[in-house]
Design a protein around this motif. Structure first.
Motif, PDB file in Angstrom:
ATOM      1  N   ARG A   1       0.829  -1.206   0.000  1.00 19.00           N
ATOM      2  CA  ARG A   1       0.000   0.000   0.000  1.00 19.00           C
ATOM      3  C   ARG A   1       0.864   1.258   0.000  1.00 19.00           C
ATOM      4  NH1 ARG A   1      -5.148  -1.702   1.239  1.00 19.00           N
ATOM      5  NH2 ARG A   1      -5.266  -3.836   2.013  1.00 19.00           N
ATOM      6  N   ASP A   2       2.018   1.182   0.635  1.00 15.15           N
ATOM      7  CA  ASP A   2       2.933   2.323   0.672  1.00 15.15           C
ATOM      8  C   ASP A   2       4.360   1.778   0.622  1.00 15.15           C
ATOM      9  OD1 ASP A   2       4.463   4.546   1.078  1.00 15.15           O
ATOM     10  OD2 ASP A   2       3.712   4.999   3.082  1.00 15.15           O
ATOM     11  N   PRO A   3       4.981   1.764  -0.566  1.00 15.04           N
ATOM     12  CA  PRO A   3       6.321   1.177  -0.680  1.00 15.04           C
ATOM     13  C   PRO A   3       7.390   1.939   0.086  1.00 15.04           C
ATOM     14  CG  PRO A   3       5.660   2.273  -2.722  1.00 15.04           C
ATOM     15  CD  PRO A   3       4.460   2.231  -1.850  1.00 15.04           C
ATOM     16  N   TYR A   4       7.049   3.123   0.614  1.00 14.96           N
ATOM     17  CA  TYR A   4       8.023   3.929   1.355  1.00 14.96           C
ATOM     18  C   TYR A   4       7.706   3.953   2.858  1.00 14.96           C
ATOM     19  CZ  TYR A   4       8.941   5.393  -3.407  1.00 14.96           C
ATOM     20  OH  TYR A   4       9.224   5.404  -4.748  1.00 14.96           O
TER      21      TYR A   4
ATOM     22  N   ILE B   1       9.065  -1.614   6.753  1.00 15.92           N
ATOM     23  CA  ILE B   1      10.283  -2.221   6.190  1.00 15.92           C
ATOM     24  C   ILE B   1      11.254  -2.577   7.310  1.00 15.92           C
ATOM     25  CG2 ILE B   1      12.255  -1.854   4.673  1.00 15.92           C
ATOM     26  CD1 ILE B   1      10.486   0.158   3.122  1.00 15.92           C
ATOM     27  N   TYR B   2      11.374  -1.675   8.282  1.00 17.40           N
ATOM     28  CA  TYR B   2      12.318  -1.918   9.381  1.00 17.40           C
ATOM     29  C   TYR B   2      11.895  -3.122  10.215  1.00 17.40           C
ATOM     30  CZ  TYR B   2      15.243  -1.036  13.464  1.00 17.40           C
ATOM     31  OH  TYR B   2      16.140  -1.164  14.490  1.00 17.40           O
ATOM     32  N   GLN B   3      10.595  -3.257  10.493  1.00 16.44           N
ATOM     33  CA  GLN B   3      10.129  -4.394  11.282  1.00 16.44           C
ATOM     34  C   GLN B   3      10.336  -5.707  10.521  1.00 16.44           C
ATOM     35  OE1 GLN B   3       9.295  -4.036  14.499  1.00 16.44           O
ATOM     36  NE2 GLN B   3       9.763  -1.868  14.137  1.00 16.44           N
ATOM     37  N   GLU B   4      10.109  -5.676   9.198  1.00 14.13           N
ATOM     38  CA  GLU B   4      10.355  -6.874   8.403  1.00 14.13           C
ATOM     39  C   GLU B   4      11.843  -7.228   8.428  1.00 14.13           C
ATOM     40  OE1 GLU B   4       9.720  -8.654   3.878  1.00 14.13           O
ATOM     41  OE2 GLU B   4       9.110  -6.592   4.340  1.00 14.13           O
ATOM     42  N   LEU B   5      12.695  -6.224   8.354  1.00 10.38           N
ATOM     43  CA  LEU B   5      14.139  -6.458   8.394  1.00 10.38           C
ATOM     44  C   LEU B   5      14.539  -7.124   9.710  1.00 10.38           C
ATOM     45  CD1 LEU B   5      16.800  -3.875   7.200  1.00 10.38           C
ATOM     46  CD2 LEU B   5      17.183  -5.289   9.201  1.00 10.38           C
TER      47      LEU B   5
ATOM     48  N   LYS C   1      18.566  -2.297   1.407  1.00  9.36           N
ATOM     49  CA  LYS C   1      18.510  -1.410   0.229  1.00  9.36           C
ATOM     50  C   LYS C   1      17.122  -0.761   0.121  1.00  9.36           C
ATOM     51  CE  LYS C   1      19.899   0.300  -3.760  1.00  9.36           C
ATOM     52  NZ  LYS C   1      18.657   0.843  -4.308  1.00  9.36           N
ATOM     53  N   GLN C   2      16.069  -1.541   0.380  1.00 14.60           N
ATOM     54  CA  GLN C   2      14.702  -1.009   0.315  1.00 14.60           C
ATOM     55  C   GLN C   2      14.493   0.084   1.354  1.00 14.60           C
ATOM     56  OE1 GLN C   2      11.724  -4.082   0.642  1.00 14.60           O
ATOM     57  NE2 GLN C   2      10.002  -2.648   0.512  1.00 14.60           N
ATOM     58  N   LEU C   3      15.039  -0.123   2.553  1.00 15.54           N
ATOM     59  CA  LEU C   3      14.915   0.878   3.609  1.00 15.54           C
ATOM     60  C   LEU C   3      15.684   2.140   3.246  1.00 15.54           C
ATOM     61  CD1 LEU C   3      13.834   1.579   6.420  1.00 15.54           C
ATOM     62  CD2 LEU C   3      15.886   0.516   7.399  1.00 15.54           C
ATOM     63  N   GLN C   4      16.873   1.984   2.681  1.00 12.13           N
ATOM     64  CA  GLN C   4      17.657   3.145   2.257  1.00 12.13           C
ATOM     65  C   GLN C   4      16.917   3.944   1.192  1.00 12.13           C
ATOM     66  OE1 GLN C   4      21.251   1.160   1.041  1.00 12.13           O
ATOM     67  NE2 GLN C   4      22.251   1.408   3.036  1.00 12.13           N
ATOM     68  N   ASP C   5      16.309   3.231   0.238  1.00  8.29           N
ATOM     69  CA  ASP C   5      15.547   3.908  -0.811  1.00  8.29           C
ATOM     70  C   ASP C   5      14.343   4.649  -0.243  1.00  8.29           C
ATOM     71  OD1 ASP C   5      16.012   1.285  -3.331  1.00  8.29           O
ATOM     72  OD2 ASP C   5      17.323   2.929  -2.663  1.00  8.29           O
ATOM     73  N   ALA C   6      13.669   4.021   0.728  1.00 11.65           N
ATOM     74  CA  ALA C   6      12.504   4.661   1.348  1.00 11.65           C
ATOM     75  C   ALA C   6      12.915   5.917   2.101  1.00 11.65           C
ATOM     76  CB  ALA C   6      11.801   3.680   2.289  1.00 11.65           C
TER      77      ALA C   6
ATOM     78  N   ALA D   1      15.547   7.759   1.518  1.00 15.92           N
ATOM     79  CA  ALA D   1      15.947   8.771   0.538  1.00 15.92           C
ATOM     80  C   ALA D   1      14.716   9.431  -0.075  1.00 15.92           C
ATOM     81  CB  ALA D   1      16.804   8.133  -0.549  1.00 15.92           C
ATOM     82  N   HIS D   2      13.710   8.612  -0.404  1.00 13.97           N
ATOM     83  CA  HIS D   2      12.473   9.164  -0.984  1.00 13.97           C
ATOM     84  C   HIS D   2      11.779  10.100  -0.010  1.00 13.97           C
ATOM     85  CE1 HIS D   2       8.102   9.135  -1.688  1.00 13.97           C
ATOM     86  NE2 HIS D   2       8.422   9.140  -2.969  1.00 13.97           N
ATOM     87  N   ASN D   3      11.635   9.661   1.229  1.00 10.01           N
ATOM     88  CA  ASN D   3      10.944  10.477   2.222  1.00 10.01           C
ATOM     89  C   ASN D   3      11.733  11.726   2.569  1.00 10.01           C
ATOM     90  OD1 ASN D   3       8.918   8.559   2.287  1.00 10.01           O
ATOM     91  ND2 ASN D   3       9.809   7.436   3.988  1.00 10.01           N
ATOM     92  N   GLN D   4      13.074  11.607   2.577  1.00  9.56           N
ATOM     93  CA  GLN D   4      13.910  12.780   2.832  1.00  9.56           C
ATOM     94  C   GLN D   4      13.766  13.794   1.705  1.00  9.56           C
ATOM     95  OE1 GLN D   4      15.989  13.661   5.538  1.00  9.56           O
ATOM     96  NE2 GLN D   4      15.851  15.565   4.401  1.00  9.56           N
ATOM     97  N   GLN D   5      13.686  13.283   0.464  1.00 14.96           N
ATOM     98  CA  GLN D   5      13.541  14.203  -0.668  1.00 14.96           C
ATOM     99  C   GLN D   5      12.217  14.933  -0.585  1.00 14.96           C
ATOM    100  OE1 GLN D   5      14.685  12.670  -4.486  1.00 14.96           O
ATOM    101  NE2 GLN D   5      13.332  14.021  -5.594  1.00 14.96           N
TER     102      GLN D   5
END
Length: 492
Positions: free
Chosen positions: A435-438, A443-447, A464-469, A471-475
């Motif tokens: 529902r929300d890939p970011y 993501i952290y709980q799954e990790l 990598k998915q967490l880093q991308d999320a 980065a997206h949210n920071q942007q």
């Protein structure tokens, strides 16, 4: 290459010295090329363009003349055509600094995707070129890459020292990166260069973030003395005054902020916080009601009023406001906003838990109440197995009733991990990220669950998915901050 910062974009001033980079000489230049050069030097740009085109029709491989064509077109404000000429020359002669600079500058002016690559190429040809680093900083800031922008601007300090737009972006990006002390230095330079209210407010915010409230108030004082019309100046002054325990002045400035801008939601929320902290619940409720009349669709105001109503014993009104807030914005984090206040030291956690337990039973089909009950249970210190199971059940009920309610699903992941139900953590986290890939929390709980299962390959993917999320949210946050800075002109 000389960069002149203007209101719209930088312009390359191509002087006789720059033209000489084409290395025209009597020995290796035909009369036609000499003529083109003389036309450019005399600023006879249409004639120079025509002569260059005539020459290139029979000598298309001549990079020097193609650069001169680009110069003529750029001078005629035919920027797109100039870019084509420069870019072609740069591809034909990759070691030509004149072609590279022309291509980089016009690509930058046109905001082309190739701009960053072309500017980087100029730096390769001429390391340490501050003009190129200044453009690179602006390109990165424009793309929301504040880390890159700050790195480049730091290498162009003398070039941007007289450029308000560049200093605005530099300071804003330092704030985004949570480097307020450095931002103070840059924004002080900006204010000295251009003493405008927006720049004074930006510096005060940086000083406040750097924990120098006295300096921030001193920076704001000229705006307050002059009766500045920016509501945010009074809002910041009020927050600083409250931080120094000067509540009367804080209230005075908040009233002024609301008077100047009755739709400044942050001013109402600041007033609600002061009302809560000082037990002035009735006054706070009245101000939130005033804000709701101005902003009837602002969920946070209903949430704030609900908290104050709960504190004053108006339970029915409080729940109605919580429900209205949830209806307006289901993604609003009640855990941080409502429960953070309700379960603070000013409230009895046991009483709060009893309240939500009672209400969740009375309203079993209300996903908000089920979530609040689960959150209240999760906040209980030394929770036993029974309480954890009740909390999980309430969170499961919330996501069953409203599958798109991300905060509830995120909480469910946390609770399941606490209960060591790792497979279900993974399932719920993956449902959340569908529902929300970011969704960083999911993501952290799954990790963490995969780490406990020693699934190293999956861990690498999730990192990598967490880093991308992030980065997206920071942007997304970056763009908001840069827009909030309201520069008088975008640094180009």
């Amino acid at each position: 290459m000389k960069l002149v910062w203007s209101k719209s974009r930088p312009v390359i001033v191509l002087s006789i010295a720059f033209l000489s980079a084409c290395r025209l000489s009597a020995q290796d230049t035909q009369a036609q090329k000499q003529a083109i050069y003389r036309l450019l030097a005399a600023q006879q740009l249409p004639q120079a363009e025509q002569s260059a085109r005539t020459y290139l029709a029979t000598h298309p491989e001549d990079c020097n003349v193609r650069v001169m064509l680009g110069i003529a077109l750029r001078g005629e404000s035919k920027t797109e055509a100039a870019f084509t000429a420069f870019h072609t020359a740069a591809k034909q002669c990759p070691q030509s600094l004149a072609a590279g600079e022309g291509a980089a500058e016009t690509a930058y002016a046109l905001n082309k995707p190739e701009a960053k690559r072309l500017v980087t190429r100029v730096i390769e040809l001429r390391p340490g070129d501050e003009t190129a680093y200044a453009m690179l900083g602006a390109i990165d800031a424009r793309a929301g890459d504040c880390a890159g922008a700050v790195e480049s601007y730091a290498k162009a300090s003398s070039r941007i020292s007289q450029s308000p737009p560049a200093l605005q972006q530099y300071g804003s990006c330092l704030m985004v990166l949570n480097r307020p002390t450095e931002a103070v230095t840059v924004l002080s330079q900006l204010l000295a260069l251009q003493d405008q209210p927006v720049n004074r407010l930006a510096l005060a915010r940086a000083q406040a973030a750097a924990k120098d409230s006295s300096a921030a108030l001193a920076t704001l004082q000229p705006l307050l003395d002059a009766g500045d019309q920016d509501s945010n100046a009074y809002l910041l002054a009020a927050q600083l005054a409250e931080g120094k325990n000067d509540t009367p002045k804080a209230v005075e400035w908040l009233r002024k902020a609301i008077e100047l801008n009755p739709k400044n939601v942050d001013a109402y929320l600041a007033f609600s916080e002061i009302s809560f902290n000082h037990g002035a619940f009735k006054v706070g409720i009245d101000f939130m009601s005033l804000g709701i009349r101005q902003l009837p669709s602002e969920a946070r105001l209903y949430l704030a009023r609900g908290v104050l109503e709960e504190q004053s014993g108006q339970m029915d009104a409080s729940l109605q406001d919580f429900e209205k807030a949830h209806q307006l914005n289901p993604q609003l984090s009640f855990a941080e906003d409502a429960m953070g206040m309700l379960l603070s030291q000013k409230h009895d956690p046991a009483a709060a838990l009893a309240l939500f337990a009672q209400q969740s039973q009375l309203h079993p089909d209300d996903p908000l109440l089920q979530y609040l009950y689960a959150e209240a249970l999760s906040q209980t210190s030394n929770a036993d197995e029974t309480q954890i199971k009740k909390s999980i059940a309430a969170a499961q009920r919330a996501v069953h009733l409203e599958p798109s309610y991300q905060p509830a699903r995120d909480l469910l992941c946390v609770l399941l991990l606490r209960h060591n139900d790792l497979d279900e953590v993974i399932a719920q986290a993956q449902e959340a990220t569908k529902r929300d890939p970011y969704d960083e929390a999911a993501i952290y709980q799954e990790l963490l669950a995969e780490h406990k299962l020693n699934h190293s390959a999956k861990i690498q993917v999730l990192v990598k998915q967490l880093q991308d999320a992030k980065a997206h949210n920071q942007q997304a946050r970056t763009k908001y901050v840069l827009e909030e800075a309201k520069p008088s002109a975008p640094p180009q």
